[in-house]
Design a protein around this motif. Structure first.
Motif, PDB file in Angstrom:
ATOM      1  N   LEU A   1       0.829  -1.208   0.000  1.00  0.00           N
ATOM      2  CA  LEU A   1       0.000   0.000   0.000  1.00  0.00           C
ATOM      3  C   LEU A   1       0.864   1.259   0.000  1.00  0.00           C
ATOM      4  N   ARG A   2       2.122   1.124   0.430  1.00  0.00           N
ATOM      5  CA  ARG A   2       3.018   2.288   0.482  1.00  0.00           C
ATOM      6  C   ARG A   2       4.087   2.247  -0.608  1.00  0.00           C
ATOM      7  N   ASP A   3       4.434   1.039  -1.071  1.00  0.00           N
ATOM      8  CA  ASP A   3       5.464   0.890  -2.105  1.00  0.00           C
ATOM      9  C   ASP A   3       4.869   0.100  -3.266  1.00  0.00           C
ATOM     10  N   PRO A   4       4.602   0.785  -4.385  1.00  0.00           N
ATOM     11  CA  PRO A   4       3.933   0.088  -5.495  1.00  0.00           C
ATOM     12  C   PRO A   4       4.782  -1.019  -6.109  1.00  0.00           C
ATOM     13  N   ALA A   5       6.085  -1.064  -5.796  1.00  0.00           N
ATOM     14  CA  ALA A   5       6.929  -2.127  -6.344  1.00  0.00           C
ATOM     15  C   ALA A   5       6.751  -3.446  -5.592  1.00  0.00           C
ATOM     16  N   VAL A   6       6.112  -3.411  -4.433  1.00  0.00           N
ATOM     17  CA  VAL A   6       5.943  -4.651  -3.657  1.00  0.00           C
ATOM     18  C   VAL A   6       4.744  -5.424  -4.206  1.00  0.00           C
ATOM     19  N   VAL A   7       4.948  -6.707  -4.429  1.00  0.00           N
ATOM     20  CA  VAL A   7       3.875  -7.563  -4.949  1.00  0.00           C
ATOM     21  C   VAL A   7       2.857  -7.807  -3.821  1.00  0.00           C
ATOM     22  N   PRO A   8       1.571  -7.607  -4.096  1.00  0.00           N
ATOM     23  CA  PRO A   8       0.571  -7.700  -3.021  1.00  0.00           C
ATOM     24  C   PRO A   8       0.200  -9.142  -2.672  1.00  0.00           C
ATOM     25  N   ILE A   9       1.126  -9.852  -2.045  1.00  0.00           N
ATOM     26  CA  ILE A   9       0.845 -11.211  -1.578  1.00  0.00           C
ATOM     27  C   ILE A   9       1.045 -11.244  -0.065  1.00  0.00           C
ATOM     28  N   PRO A  10      -0.001 -11.525   0.693  1.00  0.00           N
ATOM     29  CA  PRO A  10       0.168 -11.589   2.149  1.00  0.00           C
ATOM     30  C   PRO A  10       0.975 -12.818   2.558  1.00  0.00           C
ATOM     31  N   PHE A  11       1.374 -12.873   3.817  1.00  0.00           N
ATOM     32  CA  PHE A  11       1.981 -14.097   4.341  1.00  0.00           C
ATOM     33  C   PHE A  11       0.922 -15.182   4.254  1.00  0.00           C
ATOM     34  N   ARG A  12       1.284 -16.299   3.614  1.00  0.00           N
ATOM     35  CA  ARG A  12       0.257 -17.315   3.371  1.00  0.00           C
ATOM     36  C   ARG A  12       0.211 -18.288   4.546  1.00  0.00           C
ATOM     37  N   ASN A  13      -0.524 -17.865   5.567  1.00  0.00           N
ATOM     38  CA  ASN A  13      -0.666 -18.673   6.786  1.00  0.00           C
ATOM     39  C   ASN A  13      -1.089 -20.095   6.461  1.00  0.00           C
ATOM     40  N   GLN A  14      -1.966 -20.220   5.462  1.00  0.00           N
ATOM     41  CA  GLN A  14      -2.560 -21.525   5.197  1.00  0.00           C
ATOM     42  C   GLN A  14      -1.496 -22.570   4.875  1.00  0.00           C
ATOM     43  N   ILE A  15      -0.488 -22.155   4.108  1.00  0.00           N
ATOM     44  CA  ILE A  15       0.565 -23.099   3.726  1.00  0.00           C
ATOM     45  C   ILE A  15       1.323 -23.568   4.970  1.00  0.00           C
ATOM     46  N   VAL A  16       1.654 -22.611   5.842  1.00  0.00           N
ATOM     47  CA  VAL A  16       2.377 -22.957   7.068  1.00  0.00           C
ATOM     48  C   VAL A  16       1.477 -23.780   7.989  1.00  0.00           C
ATOM     49  N   ASP A  17       0.220 -23.330   8.135  1.00  0.00           N
ATOM     50  CA  ASP A  17      -0.697 -24.023   9.049  1.00  0.00           C
ATOM     51  C   ASP A  17      -0.941 -25.457   8.583  1.00  0.00           C
ATOM     52  N   ASP A  18      -1.115 -25.643   7.277  1.00  0.00           N
ATOM     53  CA  ASP A  18      -1.293 -26.998   6.739  1.00  0.00           C
ATOM     54  C   ASP A  18      -0.127 -27.882   7.151  1.00  0.00           C
ATOM     55  N   PHE A  19       1.080 -27.324   6.984  1.00  0.00           N
ATOM     56  CA  PHE A  19       2.273 -28.084   7.293  1.00  0.00           C
ATOM     57  C   PHE A  19       2.343 -28.412   8.784  1.00  0.00           C
ATOM     58  N   LEU A  20       2.079 -27.379   9.615  1.00  0.00           N
ATOM     59  CA  LEU A  20       2.183 -27.578  11.063  1.00  0.00           C
ATOM     60  C   LEU A  20       1.144 -28.578  11.557  1.00  0.00           C
ATOM     61  N   SER A  21      -0.079 -28.467  11.043  1.00  0.00           N
ATOM     62  CA  SER A  21      -1.111 -29.369  11.554  1.00  0.00           C
ATOM     63  C   SER A  21      -0.797 -30.806  11.154  1.00  0.00           C
TER      64      SER A  21
END
Lengths: 386, 386
Positions: free
Chosen positions: B298-318
């Protein structure tokens, strides 16, 4: 005389003739003087109606079973043949392959009672950078005639398929022609030593633009409603503007560029982007939404894994429906415009055009800020010189 | 004698002395011969315990109210001061500013009974490319002493803050020092004309690596658990490997590089990336998750708008919790390894290390494919030469 002893001019003339020879005799124009009613010589009323639909109408008419893929494909092949005879806008013609493909799609539809994908039976034209199996990719280079990228070994040539070609076929598209571009690309007109020059169908004293110029000219003449091009500094946007159609240049790495021919592989500083041209705005949404639904990042690691964000579009549409307007004052965008970089400024008619865009965007409820050249990419440079 | 008549050597010596002078007298080492028990001269048992925690432990201990931000900050400032006296790993010391900040955080905690963010009170060290208000950014250039990037106008200098600095402060971090790097960057060791050379704390006959070498050396000596570096070709990974800590180089444009000093602005062909160094693996997850939670795009237009993908980590942890193992055979990853490009191959110990990684990844249930050099980025080049 052996092939490799022939001059480039003879080789180019042969290729030009071979392409034209793929237009059936019955589809040949009696005159090619510029005229806006050529299509009436060849097309019947049904074919005129079919080729006057936009992309989303074509897709939904086939999905509803009102038209077959063969009917649609045949009509667009005819009209593309007419466009090429007037305007030299095609590098490759493969109508036979297209009709064969359309027959298979119709058989699928008859069996499953549903389309095989969102582009089922939709004819898609490709700029001559995209590889289609069994078809040349010359990019206008005489040295590449009879091959992809100049690779002439019979076991290697014509076996490549660009990733986006594979994706389009998977979505149900019909491929039937590849369109002209300027030799070496990165040029705002469309000329090369094989097909000569592609002119503007609205006024043949003017250019059709470039580098995806053949796409622009073909669509302006109704020979396609959906085309795939590429863009660094305007190569889909210029032909769209010059020919009165629509285009989108997505952010680089949003759509796969894998196995696509280009002039300077490895030039990543100003990255070329696969973009789309269409005769209507909703067709651009259809193609982007469809291509991203295939998750191209699973096949090309350079593609950023961001799906089509339905929510953003849906939010906008529901607001627009609710309000009966396109105003978006409850979630306005903030847009920047750079009127000049301090060194050069556009001609007055261009500035006037930009002002119209600014006014329309503001009227729709968004904010527009005037950018100065010290913003963003230039800020570091200015650190050094100020 | 006027300042600008002094030699570069005198200017560098003054800067070196001024930095060292920011270490309080009570924190000065009596001897700086290499020794693994220096910290016992200065730190008490509580401070040793505090600085032996990893980043997630620090964050949760403060959140639970067992430690104050001032206690944690003071302990890490002391230990960083010790590390610098042994190893020349700091370019900038601003312990006063850090303790002041920690006091404010403690006041916030006392008032609101909760932390102000996921990094509340966590000390974070920064490679000397990141701008902090009121602090120099010299990057080891004598010409930049007393300024950011050599901009010495009193109204302009020291007023810049890198976007990631702002984000770290917003998350509750405490900034207290900036770490050493090689002059001009892009180098696997850490030397410059201001601080000299930063050596490897495990063995001072060896290099600490580079270019984020100061971070690696500081963390190996317990002076930080979480640092921010940058990486093109190994600049966080090399110091992590040389010093026995962890690092992550995110994909370029995942984290903001806005308003960060560098050597070649505009060099986008091989893009430098902001990366993180940490004394434990879960600290890397904490910092990436925290930074991305601020939506830097939202502040730097060069940053790709992908959040931290909790689901991938959570899938692995569970799965790992469910199975009692880290095996992921129900959703294995497919990884490629390039043993050689056909021209050069690594030294045998490096190949052996890579084989250990391959074995471990396979043991965890993933697939590993041997890549040939014709895959992906090289395929186009090979089209031309084959």
């Amino acid at each position: 005389m052996r092939l490799n002893q022939r001059s480039w001019g003879e080789l180019a003339a042969d290729k030009r003739a071979a392409t034209l020879a793929k237009v059936p005799e019955a589809w040949r124009l009696r005159t090619t003087q510029h005229h806006s009613t050529f299509h009436l010589q060849i097309l019947d009323q049904d074919e005129i109606a079919i080729t006057s639909q936009n992309t989303t109408q074509t897709a939904s008419t086939i999905e509803a079973g009102h038209l077959t893929a063969v009917q649609v494909t045949t009509a667009f092949c005819k009209r593309a043949a007419i466009a090429h005879q007037i305007n030299n806008c095609l590098h490759e013609i493969f109508f036979d392959q297209a009709v064969e493909r359309a027959k298979q799609l119709d058989a699928y539809f008859a069996q499953h009672k549903k389309p095989c994908g969102p582009l089922h039976g939709v004819p898609v034209s490709l700029k001559d950078q995209f590889h289609v199996k069994d078809i040349d990719t010359t990019m206008g280079y005489v040295g590449w005639i009879g091959s992809n990228l100049g690779i002439k070994h019979p076991e290697q040539s014509h076996s490549v398929e660009s990733q986006i070609t594979t994706e389009l076929l998977g979505l149900g598209a019909v491929l039937y022609c590849k369109t002209s571009l300027p030799q070496t690309l990165l040029f705002g007109e469309t000329k090369n030593n094989i097909i000569g020059e592609t002119l503007n169908p609205h006024n043949q004293n003017l250019s059709c633009g470039g580098s995806s110029g053949g796409e622009g000219a073909l669509q302006a003449l109704g020979g396609s409603t959906l085309g795939v091009g590429t863009d660094i500094g305007g190569s889909v946007r210029i032909p769209a503007a010059f020919n009165g159609i629509f285009s989108i240049k997505p952010t680089p790495e949003r759509v796969s560029y894998r196995e696509v021919a280009n002039t300077n592989p490895g030039q990543n500083t100003y990255r070329s982007t696969v973009g789309f041209l269409n005769t209507s705005l909703d067709g651009l949404e259809l193609i982007l939404r469809s291509i991203l639904s295939t998750e191209p990042w699973l096949r090309d690691p350079a593609v950023v894994p961001i799906p089509f964000r339905n929510q953003i579009v849906d939010d906008f549409l529901s607001r627009a429906e609710r309000d009966g307007t396109a105003k978006t004052t409850d979630k306005p965008l903030k847009l920047g415009i750079l009127w000049t970089d301090g060194q050069v400024r556009p001609h007055p008619p261009v500035t006037r055009g930009l002002q119209m865009v600014v006014d329309a965007v503001k009227e729709a409820g968004h904010k527009v800020l005037r950018l100065s050249c010290s913003v963003y990419s230039l800020d570091v440079a200015l650190h050094y010189i100020r």
